[in-house]
Scaffold this motif. Structure first.
Motif, PDB file in Angstrom:
ATOM      1  N   PRO A  71      34.320 -30.595 -23.477  1.00 61.45           N
ATOM      2  CA  PRO A  71      35.480 -30.581 -24.368  1.00 61.45           C
ATOM      3  C   PRO A  71      35.222 -31.289 -25.698  1.00 61.45           C
ATOM      4  O   PRO A  71      35.960 -31.072 -26.653  1.00 61.45           O
ATOM      5  N   ALA A  72      34.165 -32.094 -25.780  1.00 66.27           N
ATOM      6  CA  ALA A  72      33.896 -32.840 -27.013  1.00 66.27           C
ATOM      7  C   ALA A  72      33.014 -32.049 -27.987  1.00 66.27           C
ATOM      8  O   ALA A  72      33.310 -31.984 -29.178  1.00 66.27           O
ATOM      9  N   CYS A  73      31.916 -31.455 -27.480  1.00 69.90           N
ATOM     10  CA  CYS A  73      30.964 -30.798 -28.387  1.00 69.90           C
ATOM     11  C   CYS A  73      30.786 -29.314 -28.099  1.00 69.90           C
ATOM     12  O   CYS A  73      29.991 -28.648 -28.758  1.00 69.90           O
ATOM     13  N   SER A  74      31.452 -28.777 -27.100  1.00 64.51           N
ATOM     14  CA  SER A  74      31.402 -27.352 -26.707  1.00 64.51           C
ATOM     15  C   SER A  74      30.033 -26.923 -26.200  1.00 64.51           C
ATOM     16  O   SER A  74      29.707 -25.736 -26.216  1.00 64.51           O
ATOM     17  N   HIS A  75      29.221 -27.850 -25.753  1.00 61.05           N
ATOM     18  CA  HIS A  75      27.951 -27.505 -25.111  1.00 61.05           C
ATOM     19  C   HIS A  75      28.272 -26.803 -23.800  1.00 61.05           C
ATOM     20  O   HIS A  75      29.234 -27.142 -23.122  1.00 61.05           O
ATOM     21  N   ASP A  76      27.446 -25.797 -23.411  1.00 60.42           N
ATOM     22  CA  ASP A  76      27.822 -24.950 -22.276  1.00 60.42           C
ATOM     23  C   ASP A  76      27.308 -25.423 -20.915  1.00 60.42           C
ATOM     24  O   ASP A  76      27.583 -24.786 -19.904  1.00 60.42           O
ATOM     25  N   ARG A  77      26.607 -26.547 -20.825  1.00 65.70           N
ATOM     26  CA  ARG A  77      26.147 -27.060 -19.527  1.00 65.70           C
ATOM     27  C   ARG A  77      26.540 -28.525 -19.372  1.00 65.70           C
ATOM     28  O   ARG A  77      26.615 -29.272 -20.348  1.00 65.70           O
ATOM     29  N   PHE A  95      33.323 -35.192 -11.310  1.00 63.60           N
ATOM     30  CA  PHE A  95      33.044 -35.858 -12.580  1.00 63.60           C
ATOM     31  C   PHE A  95      31.938 -35.094 -13.298  1.00 63.60           C
ATOM     32  O   PHE A  95      30.967 -34.670 -12.669  1.00 63.60           O
ATOM     33  N   TYR A  96      32.095 -34.920 -14.602  1.00 62.85           N
ATOM     34  CA  TYR A  96      31.124 -34.189 -15.409  1.00 62.85           C
ATOM     35  C   TYR A  96      30.580 -35.093 -16.503  1.00 62.85           C
ATOM     36  O   TYR A  96      31.243 -36.003 -16.970  1.00 62.85           O
ATOM     37  N   ARG A  97      29.337 -34.771 -16.928  1.00 57.91           N
ATOM     38  CA  ARG A  97      28.720 -35.412 -18.089  1.00 57.91           C
ATOM     39  C   ARG A  97      27.984 -34.324 -18.862  1.00 57.91           C
ATOM     40  O   ARG A  97      27.230 -33.543 -18.299  1.00 57.91           O
ATOM     41  N   CYS A  98      28.206 -34.294 -20.145  1.00 57.68           N
ATOM     42  CA  CYS A  98      27.604 -33.280 -21.004  1.00 57.68           C
ATOM     43  C   CYS A  98      26.076 -33.386 -20.966  1.00 57.68           C
ATOM     44  O   CYS A  98      25.519 -34.486 -21.002  1.00 57.68           O
ATOM     45  N   CYS A  99      25.400 -32.241 -20.882  1.00 53.09           N
ATOM     46  CA  CYS A  99      23.930 -32.208 -20.874  1.00 53.09           C
ATOM     47  C   CYS A  99      23.337 -32.455 -22.251  1.00 53.09           C
ATOM     48  O   CYS A  99      22.145 -32.730 -22.373  1.00 53.09           O
ATOM     49  N   ASP A 102      22.877 -35.915 -27.304  1.00 54.25           N
ATOM     50  CA  ASP A 102      23.579 -36.547 -28.419  1.00 54.25           C
ATOM     51  C   ASP A 102      25.041 -36.823 -28.091  1.00 54.25           C
ATOM     52  O   ASP A 102      25.665 -37.673 -28.714  1.00 54.25           O
ATOM     53  N   CYS A 103      25.591 -36.117 -27.113  1.00 47.99           N
ATOM     54  CA  CYS A 103      27.016 -36.232 -26.789  1.00 47.99           C
ATOM     55  C   CYS A 103      27.246 -37.177 -25.584  1.00 47.99           C
ATOM     56  O   CYS A 103      27.921 -38.194 -25.701  1.00 47.99           O
ATOM     57  N   ASN A 104      26.714 -36.816 -24.406  1.00 51.32           N
ATOM     58  CA  ASN A 104      26.888 -37.577 -23.154  1.00 51.32           C
ATOM     59  C   ASN A 104      28.355 -37.881 -22.843  1.00 51.32           C
ATOM     60  O   ASN A 104      28.685 -38.925 -22.294  1.00 51.32           O
TER      61      ASN A 104
END
Length: 109
Positions: A71-77, A95-99, A102-104
């Motif tokens: 939801p922060a950077c729109s990365h797809d994984r 719980f999710y963490r952006c792959c 740079d975002c995390n």
């Protein structure tokens, strides 16, 4: 500060007397003590960060990834892990963490 009765050691309650002044009163003993000054305490507790609850950076080392949009950077994984945070009859929390390194960004479902 919590005031206790010096005789029976029960909690003293704050009440207003007939003159309109505040006093500490014991519900068990027939004693009262006038309130001489205003006493005010505030405690602001620090909320736990989501990484503290999940186990920190070490908990995210060996987790799987899935196709979930950040939801922060729109990365797809995103990496994911499931934990039982409520009682056993409730579903597990994911719980999710952006792959994206740079975002995390962390979020939950």
């Amino acid at each position: 500060m919590v005031a206790f009765c010096p005789f029976c050691h029960n909690l003293l309650f704050v009440e207003e007397n007939l003159q309109g002044k505040l006093q500490f009163t014991c519900n068990v003993c027939p004693v009262f003590f006038p309130v001489k000054k205003l006493i005010l305490f505030r405690n602001f507790y620090k909320l736990k960060e989501i990484d503290d609850v999940l186990g920190g950076e070490e908990a995210w080392k060996n987790v799987d990834s899935t196709e979930e949009r950040c939801p922060a950077c729109s990365h797809d994984r995103a990496y994911f892990m499931q934990l039982q945070t409520r009682s056993a009859d409730e579903p597990m929390t994911t719980f999710y963490r952006c792959c994206n390194p740079d975002c995390n960004h962390n979020w939950r479902d």
